[in-house]
Design a protein around this motif. Structure first.
Motif, PDB file in Angstrom:
ATOM      1  N   THR A  45      -2.452  -3.016   0.174  1.00 31.06           N
ATOM      2  CA  THR A  45      -1.001  -3.185   0.119  1.00 31.06           C
ATOM      3  C   THR A  45      -0.306  -2.023   0.817  1.00 31.06           C
ATOM      4  OG1 THR A  45      -1.297  -4.220  -2.060  1.00 31.06           O
ATOM      5  CG2 THR A  45       0.947  -3.613  -1.422  1.00 31.06           C
ATOM      6  N   PRO A  46       0.576  -2.282   1.774  1.00 26.39           N
ATOM      7  CA  PRO A  46       1.296  -1.193   2.437  1.00 26.39           C
ATOM      8  C   PRO A  46       2.418  -0.662   1.535  1.00 26.39           C
ATOM      9  CG  PRO A  46       2.001  -3.296   3.343  1.00 26.39           C
ATOM     10  CD  PRO A  46       0.934  -3.605   2.333  1.00 26.39           C
ATOM     11  N   THR A  47       2.268   0.558   1.081  1.00 25.46           N
ATOM     12  CA  THR A  47       3.251   1.195   0.200  1.00 25.46           C
ATOM     13  C   THR A  47       3.664   2.532   0.800  1.00 25.46           C
ATOM     14  OG1 THR A  47       1.564   2.364  -1.071  1.00 25.46           O
ATOM     15  CG2 THR A  47       2.168   0.137  -1.828  1.00 25.46           C
ATOM     16  N   LEU A  48       4.670   3.161   0.182  1.00 25.11           N
ATOM     17  CA  LEU A  48       5.094   4.478   0.651  1.00 25.11           C
ATOM     18  C   LEU A  48       3.978   5.504   0.533  1.00 25.11           C
ATOM     19  CD1 LEU A  48       8.748   4.600  -0.719  1.00 25.11           C
ATOM     20  CD2 LEU A  48       8.049   4.670   1.682  1.00 25.11           C
ATOM     21  N   ALA A  49       3.151   5.385  -0.510  1.00 22.35           N
ATOM     22  CA  ALA A  49       2.022   6.309  -0.670  1.00 22.35           C
ATOM     23  C   ALA A  49       1.038   6.155   0.482  1.00 22.35           C
ATOM     24  CB  ALA A  49       1.324   6.064  -2.010  1.00 22.35           C
ATOM     25  N   VAL A  50       0.781   4.911   0.895  1.00 15.47           N
ATOM     26  CA  VAL A  50      -0.121   4.666   2.023  1.00 15.47           C
ATOM     27  C   VAL A  50       0.516   5.175   3.317  1.00 15.47           C
ATOM     28  CG1 VAL A  50      -1.246   2.869   3.398  1.00 15.47           C
ATOM     29  CG2 VAL A  50      -1.261   2.714   0.901  1.00 15.47           C
ATOM     30  N   MET A  51       1.817   4.986   3.471  1.00 15.66           N
ATOM     31  CA  MET A  51       2.497   5.489   4.663  1.00 15.66           C
ATOM     32  C   MET A  51       2.403   7.008   4.749  1.00 15.66           C
ATOM     33  SD  MET A  51       4.241   5.168   7.439  1.00 15.66           S
ATOM     34  CE  MET A  51       4.850   3.479   7.548  1.00 15.66           C
ATOM     35  N   GLN A  52       2.610   7.704   3.641  1.00 17.20           N
ATOM     36  CA  GLN A  52       2.481   9.165   3.640  1.00 17.20           C
ATOM     37  C   GLN A  52       1.059   9.586   3.987  1.00 17.20           C
ATOM     38  OE1 GLN A  52       4.858  11.210   3.614  1.00 17.20           O
ATOM     39  NE2 GLN A  52       6.593  10.091   2.750  1.00 17.20           N
ATOM     40  N   GLU A  53       0.080   8.814   3.514  1.00 18.24           N
ATOM     41  CA  GLU A  53      -1.321   9.085   3.851  1.00 18.24           C
ATOM     42  C   GLU A  53      -1.547   8.904   5.357  1.00 18.24           C
ATOM     43  OE1 GLU A  53      -5.777   7.547   2.417  1.00 18.24           O
ATOM     44  OE2 GLU A  53      -3.987   6.313   2.040  1.00 18.24           O
ATOM     45  N   ALA A  54      -0.985   7.844   5.925  1.00 21.38           N
ATOM     46  CA  ALA A  54      -1.127   7.601   7.360  1.00 21.38           C
ATOM     47  C   ALA A  54      -0.506   8.739   8.168  1.00 21.38           C
ATOM     48  CB  ALA A  54      -0.468   6.268   7.727  1.00 21.38           C
ATOM     49  N   ILE A  55       0.650   9.219   7.729  1.00 24.31           N
ATOM     50  CA  ILE A  55       1.301  10.341   8.414  1.00 24.31           C
ATOM     51  C   ILE A  55       0.414  11.588   8.358  1.00 24.31           C
ATOM     52  CG2 ILE A  55       3.273  11.923   8.328  1.00 24.31           C
ATOM     53  CD1 ILE A  55       4.927   9.515   7.269  1.00 24.31           C
ATOM     54  N   ALA A  56      -0.142  11.861   7.169  1.00 23.96           N
ATOM     55  CA  ALA A  56      -0.994  13.043   6.992  1.00 23.96           C
ATOM     56  C   ALA A  56      -2.256  12.965   7.837  1.00 23.96           C
ATOM     57  CB  ALA A  56      -1.350  13.206   5.516  1.00 23.96           C
ATOM     58  N   GLU A  57      -2.770  11.754   8.036  1.00 30.18           N
ATOM     59  CA  GLU A  57      -4.011  11.567   8.790  1.00 30.18           C
ATOM     60  C   GLU A  57      -3.770  11.339  10.282  1.00 30.18           C
ATOM     61  OE1 GLU A  57      -6.892  12.051   7.713  1.00 30.18           O
ATOM     62  OE2 GLU A  57      -6.879  11.786   5.532  1.00 30.18           O
ATOM     63  N   ASN A  58      -2.508  11.378  10.687  1.00 32.64           N
ATOM     64  CA  ASN A  58      -2.145  11.152  12.084  1.00 32.64           C
ATOM     65  C   ASN A  58      -2.583   9.766  12.549  1.00 32.64           C
ATOM     66  OD1 ASN A  58      -0.888  11.958  14.490  1.00 32.64           O
ATOM     67  ND2 ASN A  58      -2.822  12.654  15.375  1.00 32.64           N
ATOM     68  N   ALA A  59      -2.541   8.782  11.648  1.00 32.07           N
ATOM     69  CA  ALA A  59      -2.851   7.398  12.006  1.00 32.07           C
ATOM     70  C   ALA A  59      -1.661   6.784  12.727  1.00 32.07           C
ATOM     71  CB  ALA A  59      -3.176   6.595  10.753  1.00 32.07           C
ATOM     72  N   ASN A  60      -1.945   5.784  13.559  1.00 32.46           N
ATOM     73  CA  ASN A  60      -0.839   5.088  14.234  1.00 32.46           C
ATOM     74  C   ASN A  60      -0.789   3.604  13.886  1.00 32.46           C
ATOM     75  OD1 ASN A  60      -3.033   4.200  15.704  1.00 32.46           O
ATOM     76  ND2 ASN A  60      -2.494   5.342  17.571  1.00 32.46           N
ATOM     77  N   LEU A  61      -1.683   3.165  12.989  1.00 32.49           N
ATOM     78  CA  LEU A  61      -1.677   1.770  12.579  1.00 32.49           C
ATOM     79  C   LEU A  61      -2.120   1.660  11.117  1.00 32.49           C
ATOM     80  CD1 LEU A  61      -1.459  -1.281  13.220  1.00 32.49           C
ATOM     81  CD2 LEU A  61      -3.863  -1.203  13.935  1.00 32.49           C
ATOM     82  N   ILE A  62      -1.303   1.000  10.308  1.00 31.01           N
ATOM     83  CA  ILE A  62      -1.684   0.610   8.953  1.00 31.01           C
ATOM     84  C   ILE A  62      -2.051  -0.867   9.016  1.00 31.01           C
ATOM     85  CG2 ILE A  62      -0.896   0.231   6.588  1.00 31.01           C
ATOM     86  CD1 ILE A  62       0.995   2.615   6.958  1.00 31.01           C
ATOM     87  N   PHE A  63      -3.309  -1.162   8.718  1.00 31.55           N
ATOM     88  CA  PHE A  63      -3.785  -2.540   8.750  1.00 31.55           C
ATOM     89  C   PHE A  63      -3.940  -2.994   7.307  1.00 31.55           C
ATOM     90  CE2 PHE A  63      -5.660  -5.581  11.792  1.00 31.55           C
ATOM     91  CZ  PHE A  63      -6.075  -6.559  10.902  1.00 31.55           C
ATOM     92  N   ALA A  64      -3.086  -3.920   6.858  1.00 30.23           N
ATOM     93  CA  ALA A  64      -3.003  -4.281   5.447  1.00 30.23           C
ATOM     94  C   ALA A  64      -3.351  -5.752   5.232  1.00 30.23           C
ATOM     95  CB  ALA A  64      -1.597  -4.016   4.923  1.00 30.23           C
ATOM     96  N   HIS A  65      -3.801  -6.055   4.016  1.00 31.56           N
ATOM     97  CA  HIS A  65      -4.016  -7.453   3.633  1.00 31.56           C
ATOM     98  C   HIS A  65      -2.697  -8.078   3.181  1.00 31.56           C
ATOM     99  CE1 HIS A  65      -5.794 -11.099   2.239  1.00 31.56           C
ATOM    100  NE2 HIS A  65      -5.680 -10.823   0.962  1.00 31.56           N
ATOM    101  N   HIS A  66      -1.960  -7.395   2.341  1.00 29.74           N
ATOM    102  CA  HIS A  66      -0.699  -7.943   1.837  1.00 29.74           C
ATOM    103  C   HIS A  66       0.444  -7.634   2.804  1.00 29.74           C
ATOM    104  CE1 HIS A  66      -2.511  -7.570  -2.459  1.00 29.74           C
ATOM    105  NE2 HIS A  66      -2.760  -8.756  -1.930  1.00 29.74           N
TER     106      HIS A  66
END
Length: 262
Positions: A45-66
């Motif tokens: 599930t894409p949430t604010l917590a996951v977004m903050q994790e993506a920012i911290a990891e320098n990710a450029n894509l969140i691939f979610a099921h929901h």
């Protein structure tokens, strides 16, 4: 591999056109990143917590099921979770892509992974949608298990915080045929009964759906939405790793939105 190439590869496997009319598969937010090398964070599930994790990891894509967006938005306002996700996505150039009901149907999708975890044999869809694909899976246990052994196996392999099952007089009865469907699968009870399955593993079941299952001689097992779908996210990471992406990781901030008081 560029993000555009990853999405092309994925959509050849799980076409977003297969999603249900009420669903929203595919790009949720695409802030101009298609030609970048892929650094992908996979989550349920894409949430604010996951977004903050993506920012911290320098990710450029969140691939979610929901999906992030289920219904048409009427406004985006400060302080709202979706609005904040959109702001952060464009500020940090992080796309959000969703594979939902299209991913449920395919080989190695949510249902297939559950069937593999229980080591079911001679597996077929509960409800066929197209050649070889469909919702849920039903198959044989080899060797057969008692109901108690099946419940213990589910508890061990999925680690749900709360495992619920419909009333039964005999935990020692032999179970040979089992159906599975990750996420909210109670609407498929009638279809499962037609398959001859003795037990059905799914989630989000209501009080009277347990009654219905009991009355139709089907043992309904609810392991929770998170526990029945999260394993497919892990499998997706494994598939992405085989493509030699620049970086891919399973989210550590994904959440089960239910808590149980001990």
């Amino acid at each position: 591999m560029k993000i555009a190439d990853l999405i092309t590869w994925f959509e050849a496997w799980a076409n977003p056109a297969w999603c249900e009319s009420w669903d929203n598969c595919g790009w949720q937010i695409e802030p101009g990143i298609l030609q970048e090398k892929t650094r992908v964070l996979v989550c349920l599930t894409p949430t604010l917590a996951v977004m903050q994790e993506a920012i911290a990891e320098n990710a450029n894509l969140i691939f979610a099921h929901h999906p992030l967006i289920f219904n048409p938005l009427k406004s985006l306002r400060t302080g709202e979770a979706i609005a904040e996700m959109v702001r952060l996505a464009f500020t940090h150039n992080i796309g959000i892509y969703t594979a939902h009901t299209n991913f449920d149907q395919v080989q190695d999708g949510t249902a297939d992974v559950l069937a593999q975890i229980l080591e079911l044999k001679e597996v077929t869809p509960i409800e066929l949608t197209q050649a070889g694909l469909g919702y849920g899976r039903v198959g044989l246990l080899e060797p057969f298990l008692t109901l108690q052994e099946l419940l213990a196996t589910i508890q061990t392999r999925l680690s749900p915080p709360n495992l619920i099952f419909s009333p039964t007089a005999d935990l020692q009865q032999t179970i040979s045929r089992v159906a599975v469907l990750g996420g909210s699968g109670a609407s498929y009870i009638s279809a499962v009964v037609k398959t001859g399955a003795q037990a059905y593993l799914t989630s989000d079941c209501k009080f009277h759906q347990f009654q219905e299952s009991r009355d139709r001689n089907l043992i309904l097992i609810d392991a929770g939405h998170y526990a029945t779908e999260r394993p497919a996210c892990d499998r997706l990471v494994q598939k992405f790793q085989s493509l030699n992406l620049d970086w891919v990781q399973l989210s550590q901030k994904d959440e089960d939105f239910r808590q149980f008081f001990a």
